[in-house]
Design a protein around this motif. Structure first.
Motif, mmCIF file in Angstrom:
data_model
loop_
_atom_site.group_PDB
_atom_site.id
_atom_site.type_symbol
_atom_site.label_atom_id
_atom_site.label_comp_id
_atom_site.label_asym_id
_atom_site.label_seq_id
_atom_site.Cartn_x
_atom_site.Cartn_y
_atom_site.Cartn_z
ATOM 1 N N LEU A 172 -11.165 15.229 10.091
ATOM 2 C CA LEU A 172 -10.798 14.239 9.079
ATOM 3 C C LEU A 172 -10.502 14.894 7.734
ATOM 4 O O LEU A 172 -9.652 14.406 6.977
ATOM 5 C CB LEU A 172 -11.911 13.194 8.925
ATOM 6 C CG LEU A 172 -12.095 12.255 10.127
ATOM 7 C CD1 LEU A 172 -13.334 11.396 9.949
ATOM 8 C CD2 LEU A 172 -10.864 11.373 10.315
ATOM 9 N N SER A 173 -11.164 15.996 7.435
ATOM 10 C CA SER A 173 -10.878 16.719 6.191
ATOM 11 C C SER A 173 -9.458 17.261 6.203
ATOM 12 O O SER A 173 -8.761 17.253 5.184
ATOM 13 C CB SER A 173 -11.880 17.861 5.990
ATOM 14 O OG SER A 173 -13.184 17.367 5.818
ATOM 15 N N GLU A 174 -9.025 17.737 7.360
ATOM 16 C CA GLU A 174 -7.680 18.298 7.485
ATOM 17 C C GLU A 174 -6.594 17.226 7.462
ATOM 18 O O GLU A 174 -5.418 17.539 7.269
ATOM 19 C CB GLU A 174 -7.587 19.111 8.780
ATOM 20 C CG GLU A 174 -8.454 20.371 8.767
ATOM 21 C CD GLU A 174 -8.553 21.035 10.123
ATOM 22 O OE1 GLU A 174 -7.950 20.491 11.092
ATOM 23 O OE2 GLU A 174 -9.229 22.077 10.239
ATOM 24 N N ALA A 175 -6.986 15.945 7.644
ATOM 25 C CA ALA A 175 -5.999 14.862 7.663
ATOM 26 C C ALA A 175 -5.424 14.577 6.286
ATOM 27 O O ALA A 175 -4.350 13.979 6.166
ATOM 28 C CB ALA A 175 -6.633 13.593 8.237
ATOM 29 N N GLY A 176 -6.134 14.974 5.228
ATOM 30 C CA GLY A 176 -5.643 14.782 3.864
ATOM 31 C C GLY A 176 -5.434 13.329 3.490
ATOM 32 O O GLY A 176 -4.480 12.990 2.775
ATOM 33 N N ALA A 177 -6.315 12.445 3.949
ATOM 34 C CA ALA A 177 -6.148 11.010 3.711
ATOM 35 C C ALA A 177 -6.821 10.561 2.420
ATOM 36 O O ALA A 177 -7.787 11.181 1.954
ATOM 37 C CB ALA A 177 -6.713 10.225 4.884
ATOM 38 N N TRP A 229 -2.271 -4.991 8.511
ATOM 39 C CA TRP A 229 -2.742 -5.662 7.298
ATOM 40 C C TRP A 229 -2.344 -4.907 6.023
ATOM 41 O O TRP A 229 -2.473 -5.442 4.929
ATOM 42 C CB TRP A 229 -4.275 -5.780 7.325
ATOM 43 C CG TRP A 229 -4.829 -6.806 8.253
ATOM 44 C CD1 TRP A 229 -4.663 -6.882 9.606
ATOM 45 C CD2 TRP A 229 -5.668 -7.909 7.903
ATOM 46 N NE1 TRP A 229 -5.343 -7.950 10.113
ATOM 47 C CE2 TRP A 229 -5.973 -8.601 9.097
ATOM 48 C CE3 TRP A 229 -6.205 -8.377 6.703
ATOM 49 C CZ2 TRP A 229 -6.779 -9.747 9.125
ATOM 50 C CZ3 TRP A 229 -7.015 -9.510 6.730
ATOM 51 C CH2 TRP A 229 -7.298 -10.182 7.919
ATOM 52 N N PHE A 230 -1.882 -3.673 6.163
ATOM 53 C CA PHE A 230 -1.665 -2.823 4.985
ATOM 54 C C PHE A 230 -0.220 -2.313 4.951
ATOM 55 O O PHE A 230 0.031 -1.137 5.217
ATOM 56 C CB PHE A 230 -2.654 -1.663 4.998
ATOM 57 C CG PHE A 230 -4.083 -2.093 5.224
ATOM 58 C CD1 PHE A 230 -4.778 -2.764 4.227
ATOM 59 C CD2 PHE A 230 -4.709 -1.860 6.441
ATOM 60 C CE1 PHE A 230 -6.084 -3.192 4.441
ATOM 61 C CE2 PHE A 230 -6.014 -2.272 6.663
ATOM 62 C CZ PHE A 230 -6.705 -2.948 5.654
ATOM 63 N N PRO A 231 0.741 -3.187 4.612
ATOM 64 C CA PRO A 231 2.161 -2.790 4.620
ATOM 65 C C PRO A 231 2.447 -1.684 3.614
ATOM 66 O O PRO A 231 1.915 -1.680 2.504
ATOM 67 C CB PRO A 231 2.892 -4.083 4.245
ATOM 68 C CG PRO A 231 1.874 -4.896 3.502
ATOM 69 C CD PRO A 231 0.556 -4.577 4.139
ATOM 70 N N GLY A 232 3.261 -0.755 4.042
ATOM 71 C CA GLY A 232 3.661 0.343 3.161
ATOM 72 C C GLY A 232 2.781 1.558 3.259
ATOM 73 O O GLY A 232 3.170 2.647 2.818
ATOM 74 N N PHE A 252 0.828 -1.198 0.000
ATOM 75 C CA PHE A 252 0.000 0.000 0.000
ATOM 76 C C PHE A 252 0.867 1.254 0.000
ATOM 77 O O PHE A 252 0.498 2.272 0.571
ATOM 78 C CB PHE A 252 -0.942 -0.009 1.216
ATOM 79 C CG PHE A 252 -2.010 -1.065 1.140
ATOM 80 C CD1 PHE A 252 -3.282 -0.753 0.707
ATOM 81 C CD2 PHE A 252 -1.725 -2.383 1.464
ATOM 82 C CE1 PHE A 252 -4.270 -1.724 0.613
ATOM 83 C CE2 PHE A 252 -2.695 -3.364 1.381
ATOM 84 C CZ PHE A 252 -3.972 -3.036 0.951
ATOM 85 N N ASP A 253 2.008 1.156 -0.658
ATOM 86 C CA ASP A 253 2.922 2.290 -0.733
ATOM 87 C C ASP A 253 2.222 3.497 -1.364
ATOM 88 O O ASP A 253 1.546 3.373 -2.390
ATOM 89 C CB ASP A 253 4.150 1.917 -1.557
ATOM 90 C CG ASP A 253 4.913 0.754 -0.941
ATOM 91 O OD1 ASP A 253 5.596 0.963 0.073
ATOM 92 O OD2 ASP A 253 4.785 -0.373 -1.464
ATOM 93 N N GLY A 254 2.409 4.655 -0.739
ATOM 94 C CA GLY A 254 1.823 5.883 -1.269
ATOM 95 C C GLY A 254 0.385 6.123 -0.860
ATOM 96 O O GLY A 254 -0.192 7.154 -1.207
ATOM 97 N N VAL A 255 -0.222 5.174 -0.126
ATOM 98 C CA VAL A 255 -1.611 5.333 0.328
ATOM 99 C C VAL A 255 -1.611 5.916 1.743
ATOM 100 O O VAL A 255 -0.971 5.381 2.645
ATOM 101 C CB VAL A 255 -2.359 3.989 0.325
ATOM 102 C CG1 VAL A 255 -3.802 4.188 0.807
ATOM 103 C CG2 VAL A 255 -2.338 3.370 -1.067
ATOM 104 N N ARG A 256 -2.296 7.028 1.916
ATOM 105 C CA ARG A 256 -2.398 7.678 3.233
ATOM 106 C C ARG A 256 -3.751 7.314 3.843
ATOM 107 O O ARG A 256 -4.812 7.619 3.278
ATOM 108 C CB ARG A 256 -2.264 9.193 3.085
ATOM 109 C CG ARG A 256 -2.283 9.978 4.407
ATOM 110 C CD ARG A 256 -2.033 11.455 4.126
ATOM 111 N NE ARG A 256 -2.236 12.305 5.286
ATOM 112 C CZ ARG A 256 -1.305 12.590 6.188
ATOM 113 N NH1 ARG A 256 -0.087 12.056 6.042
ATOM 114 N NH2 ARG A 256 -1.555 13.389 7.218
ATOM 115 N N ILE A 257 -3.715 6.648 4.992
ATOM 116 C CA ILE A 257 -4.923 6.143 5.631
ATOM 117 C C ILE A 257 -5.120 6.831 6.981
ATOM 118 O O ILE A 257 -4.229 6.815 7.832
ATOM 119 C CB ILE A 257 -4.853 4.618 5.847
ATOM 120 C CG1 ILE A 257 -4.686 3.894 4.499
ATOM 121 C CG2 ILE A 257 -6.097 4.113 6.568
ATOM 122 C CD1 ILE A 257 -4.510 2.392 4.622
ATOM 123 N N ALA A 258 -6.284 7.442 7.162
ATOM 124 C CA ALA A 258 -6.650 8.028 8.456
ATOM 125 C C ALA A 258 -7.519 7.032 9.201
ATOM 126 O O ALA A 258 -8.485 6.500 8.649
ATOM 127 C CB ALA A 258 -7.403 9.338 8.266
#
Length: 411
Positions: free
Chosen positions: A240-245, A201-204, A174-180
């Motif tokens: 959550l909007s400010e998290a930029g996920a 469960w979501f490496p990277g 999951f490289d490059g994926v930003r998760i909040a």
């Protein structure tokens, strides 16, 4: 009384066999059609004791609305009726204030650094009442809440440890994926390890846990405190909007259900309404995201038998979650055992106000799980998880969040 939206009840009785409370008590005022009949007969507010007791004895599970051919939406009308019921007045709003106030959460953050204090402070009065009246063993609050400085540090440590355990399992990156992560109250205060286990469960992936998030608002709304629910939703949407996920991940089907209602509750706030819609598009409940991305990695011991407990908010299509049954059948085809899916009787304040009925509903559900021969029950709802774990003392069965099944041999 203001007429509620939705169709008129046809009195057909389709709701009777699906209502957990009615099946337990066989009292007509505890049936959805009985509650609607009392609501329609009330001329001035909610003065009658029968009506007040009737709307209180509702789990808000949504089963009735899922089978109502008249689109009467009984569970929604009951939630709306609770707005004017005296029994849903203080002290419950104090709880919404604690769970939603930035100042209060700053105090909780400070107390999170004092292990001896948190065990007392986080044992909320409602939970203590449930423990006393129902004879349940409520799980002790975590020494350190997730949304504290120490908690966020521990999240990173546990996530790295779990990823090392699961390194042998083939899975996508999951490289490059930003998760909040949206934790919800129970995972913040009682089970802060679950978000870290999910993250493994979501490496990277890059994970962010906004510390200023608060309760999703579902307990407040279910109790008829809609104004506090709207304030909680507004705060979370902004944070959550400010998290930029790219993705907002939650490990609770009930939280996912409420998040997907945020735009409805913020319709009168143009900017927040638009932001809420954007958050909803990004929101994924854990089973939903794992199934979507093909990140299944369960390798339990050969003798392990697992069954599902389907949360009501997932069973009736309100939470957007992939059904736990389907999830486990796909992940554990050789280790899964069917069991009859019914409500566990939690329902938030219901399990406190109506402890005896809640206990009866749970005992029936537990019986079905035990009959399956399973040694593990897996669920995707924080409230269901707490209900099960608080009531299985002495039973030869374990109850886990679905994410905790990964690497079970090492747990």
């Amino acid at each position: 009384m203001k007429k509620n939206s939705g169709g008129a009840c046809a009195r057909c009785g389709a709701c009777l066999p699906v209502c957990p409370v009615y099946r337990q008590t066989l009292i007509e005022r505890h049936a959805p059609r009985g509650r609607l009949a009392l609501l329609e007969a009330a001329e001035d507010g909610l003065a009658t004791p029968a009506l007040a007791e009737s709307i209180s004895a509702c789990l808000q599970c949504g089963a009735c609305s899922s089978v109502c051919s008249a689109d009467a939406r009984p569970h929604r009308k009951i939630a709306e009726a609770r707005k004017t019921s005296a029994q849903f007045a203080p002290p419950w709003p104090v709880l919404w204030h604690v769970l939603g106030s930035p100042t209060a959460w700053s105090v909780l953050d400070l107390l999170g650094s004092l292990p001896a204090a948190t065990g007392i402070f986080f044992r909320l009065g409602a939970m203590a009442m449930m423990e006393k009246e129902a004879g349940a063993r409520i799980p002790d609050p975590a020494p350190v809440p997730l949304l504290s400085r120490r908690g966020l540090k521990q999240f990173q440590q546990l996530r790295r440890h779990r990823q090392a355990l699961l390194a042998r399992c083939p899975r996508p990156r999951f490289d490059g994926v930003r998760i909040a992560i949206f934790s919800g109250c129970v995972q913040n205060f009682i089970y802060p390890e679950i978000p870290a286990v999910m993250a493994s469960w979501f490496p990277g992936a890059e994970f962010v846990i906004p510390s200023e998030q608060c309760c999703c608002g579902l307990p407040a709304m279910s109790a008829g405190a809609w104004e506090p629910a709207v304030r909680l939703a507004a705060r979370n949407v902004q944070v959550l909007s400010e998290a930029g996920a790219d993705v907002v991940l939650t490990g609770c089907a009930s939280c996912a259900h409420m998040i997907r209602q945020w735009p409805e509750h913020l319709e009168g706030h143009a900017e927040l309404y638009e932001k809420a819609g954007s958050i909803v598009k990004k929101t994924r409940e854990f089973t939903e995201y794992v199934s979507e991305t093909g990140s299944l990695l369960l390798e339990p011991a050969g003798s392990l038998v697992v069954t599902a407990h389907e949360p009501c908010h997932a069973r009736y299509g309100q939470g957007g979650a992939v059904p736990v049954e389907k999830f486990l059948r796909n992940a554990l085809p050789e280790n899964y055992a069917d069991s009859r899916q019914e409500c566990c009787g939690h329902g938030g304040l219901f399990s406190i106000r109506h402890a005896e009925i809640s206990d009866g509903i749970f005992r029936a559900r537990l019986g079905h799980a035990e009959a399956s021969g399973a040694s593990v029950v897996a669920t995707s709802c924080s409230g269901c998880l707490m209900q099960w774990r608080s009531r299985i003392a002495g039973k030869e069965i374990r109850v886990l969040h679905v994410s905790e099944l990964a690497g079970l041999k090492e747990i």
